[in-house]
Design a protein around this motif. Structure first.
Motif, mmCIF file in Angstrom:
data_model
loop_
_atom_site.group_PDB
_atom_site.id
_atom_site.type_symbol
_atom_site.label_atom_id
_atom_site.label_comp_id
_atom_site.label_asym_id
_atom_site.label_seq_id
_atom_site.Cartn_x
_atom_site.Cartn_y
_atom_site.Cartn_z
ATOM 1 N N GLY A 133 43.542 -15.706 26.971
ATOM 2 C CA GLY A 133 42.231 -16.062 26.441
ATOM 3 C C GLY A 133 41.499 -14.815 25.992
ATOM 4 O O GLY A 133 41.529 -13.786 26.669
ATOM 5 N N SER A 134 40.847 -14.898 24.856
ATOM 6 C CA SER A 134 40.076 -13.776 24.327
ATOM 7 C C SER A 134 38.833 -13.549 25.179
ATOM 8 O O SER A 134 38.049 -14.478 25.408
ATOM 9 C CB SER A 134 39.670 -14.078 22.879
ATOM 10 O OG SER A 134 38.877 -13.024 22.364
ATOM 11 N N ALA A 191 42.724 -22.058 32.356
ATOM 12 C CA ALA A 191 44.121 -22.002 31.908
ATOM 13 C C ALA A 191 44.808 -23.331 32.184
ATOM 14 O O ALA A 191 45.481 -23.895 31.306
ATOM 15 C CB ALA A 191 44.860 -20.866 32.612
ATOM 16 N N VAL A 192 44.625 -23.863 33.374
ATOM 17 C CA VAL A 192 45.274 -25.118 33.744
ATOM 18 C C VAL A 192 44.734 -26.260 32.878
ATOM 19 O O VAL A 192 45.490 -27.129 32.440
ATOM 20 C CB VAL A 192 45.099 -25.418 35.246
ATOM 21 C CG1 VAL A 192 45.871 -26.663 35.650
ATOM 22 C CG2 VAL A 192 45.560 -24.224 36.089
ATOM 23 N N CYS A 230 49.783 -19.000 41.365
ATOM 24 C CA CYS A 230 49.215 -18.517 40.107
ATOM 25 C C CYS A 230 48.435 -17.225 40.326
ATOM 26 O O CYS A 230 48.039 -16.898 41.446
ATOM 27 C CB CYS A 230 48.260 -19.550 39.525
ATOM 28 S SG CYS A 230 48.950 -21.206 39.332
ATOM 29 N N ALA A 231 48.196 -16.529 39.215
ATOM 30 C CA ALA A 231 47.394 -15.307 39.264
ATOM 31 C C ALA A 231 46.710 -15.098 37.918
ATOM 32 O O ALA A 231 47.193 -15.554 36.881
ATOM 33 C CB ALA A 231 48.268 -14.101 39.601
ATOM 34 N N ARG A 232 45.602 -14.374 37.956
ATOM 35 C CA ARG A 232 44.798 -14.065 36.770
ATOM 36 C C ARG A 232 44.473 -12.586 36.778
ATOM 37 O O ARG A 232 44.124 -12.030 37.818
ATOM 38 C CB ARG A 232 43.504 -14.872 36.812
ATOM 39 C CG ARG A 232 42.510 -14.549 35.724
ATOM 40 C CD ARG A 232 41.168 -15.261 36.018
ATOM 41 N NE ARG A 232 40.161 -14.916 35.067
ATOM 42 C CZ ARG A 232 39.398 -13.823 35.136
ATOM 43 N NH1 ARG A 232 39.541 -12.965 36.127
ATOM 44 N NH2 ARG A 232 38.490 -13.590 34.209
ATOM 45 N N VAL A 233 44.589 -11.954 35.607
ATOM 46 C CA VAL A 233 44.158 -10.564 35.465
ATOM 47 C C VAL A 233 43.362 -10.426 34.175
ATOM 48 O O VAL A 233 43.541 -11.195 33.235
ATOM 49 C CB VAL A 233 45.342 -9.554 35.433
ATOM 50 C CG1 VAL A 233 46.098 -9.539 36.746
ATOM 51 C CG2 VAL A 233 46.257 -9.805 34.263
ATOM 52 N N VAL A 234 42.487 -9.439 34.164
ATOM 53 C CA VAL A 234 41.824 -9.028 32.932
ATOM 54 C C VAL A 234 42.623 -7.844 32.410
ATOM 55 O O VAL A 234 42.854 -6.872 33.131
ATOM 56 C CB VAL A 234 40.345 -8.652 33.169
ATOM 57 C CG1 VAL A 234 39.726 -8.092 31.899
ATOM 58 C CG2 VAL A 234 39.571 -9.870 33.661
ATOM 59 N N PHE A 257 44.661 -12.922 31.121
ATOM 60 C CA PHE A 257 46.047 -13.377 31.240
ATOM 61 C C PHE A 257 46.154 -14.167 32.541
ATOM 62 O O PHE A 257 45.741 -13.682 33.594
ATOM 63 C CB PHE A 257 46.988 -12.175 31.267
ATOM 64 C CG PHE A 257 48.451 -12.520 31.393
ATOM 65 C CD1 PHE A 257 49.248 -12.610 30.268
ATOM 66 C CD2 PHE A 257 49.028 -12.746 32.635
ATOM 67 C CE1 PHE A 257 50.601 -12.920 30.368
ATOM 68 C CE2 PHE A 257 50.372 -13.059 32.754
ATOM 69 C CZ PHE A 257 51.163 -13.144 31.613
ATOM 70 N N VAL A 258 46.699 -15.376 32.450
ATOM 71 C CA VAL A 258 46.919 -16.205 33.639
ATOM 72 C C VAL A 258 48.369 -16.662 33.620
ATOM 73 O O VAL A 258 48.888 -17.061 32.567
ATOM 74 C CB VAL A 258 45.992 -17.440 33.662
ATOM 75 C CG1 VAL A 258 46.286 -18.327 34.870
ATOM 76 C CG2 VAL A 258 44.530 -17.028 33.661
ATOM 77 N N GLY A 259 49.007 -16.599 34.768
ATOM 78 C CA GLY A 259 50.365 -17.111 34.896
ATOM 79 C C GLY A 259 50.488 -17.970 36.139
ATOM 80 O O GLY A 259 49.901 -17.664 37.172
#
Length: 171
Positions: A93-94, A103-104, A143-147, A154-156
């Motif tokens: 995501g921008s 994200a989900v 799951c995890a999220r980073v800037v 970014f989410v995976g």
């Protein structure tokens, strides 16, 4: 015996400035880990419950793996899959305002592109994130999220057992 008024008023004045000044420096505690987990699990399990599929359970092992992979993507924020034996959904995501649940929700929105009778996505559309979310045999997610360094998000999420097996229907 109460403190002298000349000591009490400066303390009250500072307290009032902090409490009632909207520009006063305040720190907001980071979201609790359980809140983050809930942001991932609830939308996954909402989609699964619509189909009568058992809910996913949170896996710390998968979450740790997702965090490790997300950190390797932090430099470029590219949607490159990890290549493991886990199922995997990735999101970009921008900007950094994207929440864990956003994200989900984006993956769940692909539901309208999935044709269950044909077991395929509508022509020119992506629905494989959705089908991984609702893959009946998948029972665990992390799951995890980073800037990223670019300031984007970014989410995976990783799933075990993996889904999207060619020729099989997700549910």
């Amino acid at each position: 015996m109460s403190p002298p008024l000349n000591l009490l008023f400066p303390c009250l004045w500072i307290l009032c400035l902090f409490l009632f000044n909207p520009t006063a420096a305040r720190t907001t505690p980071p979201p609790r880990r359980q809140d983050q987990i809930r942001q991932y699990l609830e939308p996954h399990n909402r989609e699964r419950s619509k189909l009568g599929i058992p809910p996913l359970k949170w896996s710390k092992k998968l979450a740790d793996f997702a965090a490790s992979w997300a950190h390797t993507r932090q430099g470029d924020c590219e949607l490159i899959h990890s290549g493991t034996n886990y199922g995997e959904n990735l999101f970009w995501g921008s900007g950094q305002q994207w929440s864990h649940g956003d994200a989900v929700a984006a993956w769940a929105a692909e539901r309208c592109y999935y044709d269950h009778a044909a077991n395929s996505c509508r022509k020119g559309q992506d629905c494989l994130h959705y089908t991984q979310m609702v893959w009946r045999q998948s029972s665990r997610v992390g799951c995890a999220r980073v800037v990223c360094k670019s300031g984007d998000t970014f989410v995976g999420c990783n799933y075990d057992p993996p889904g999207n097996v060619v020729g099989e229907k997700p549910f």
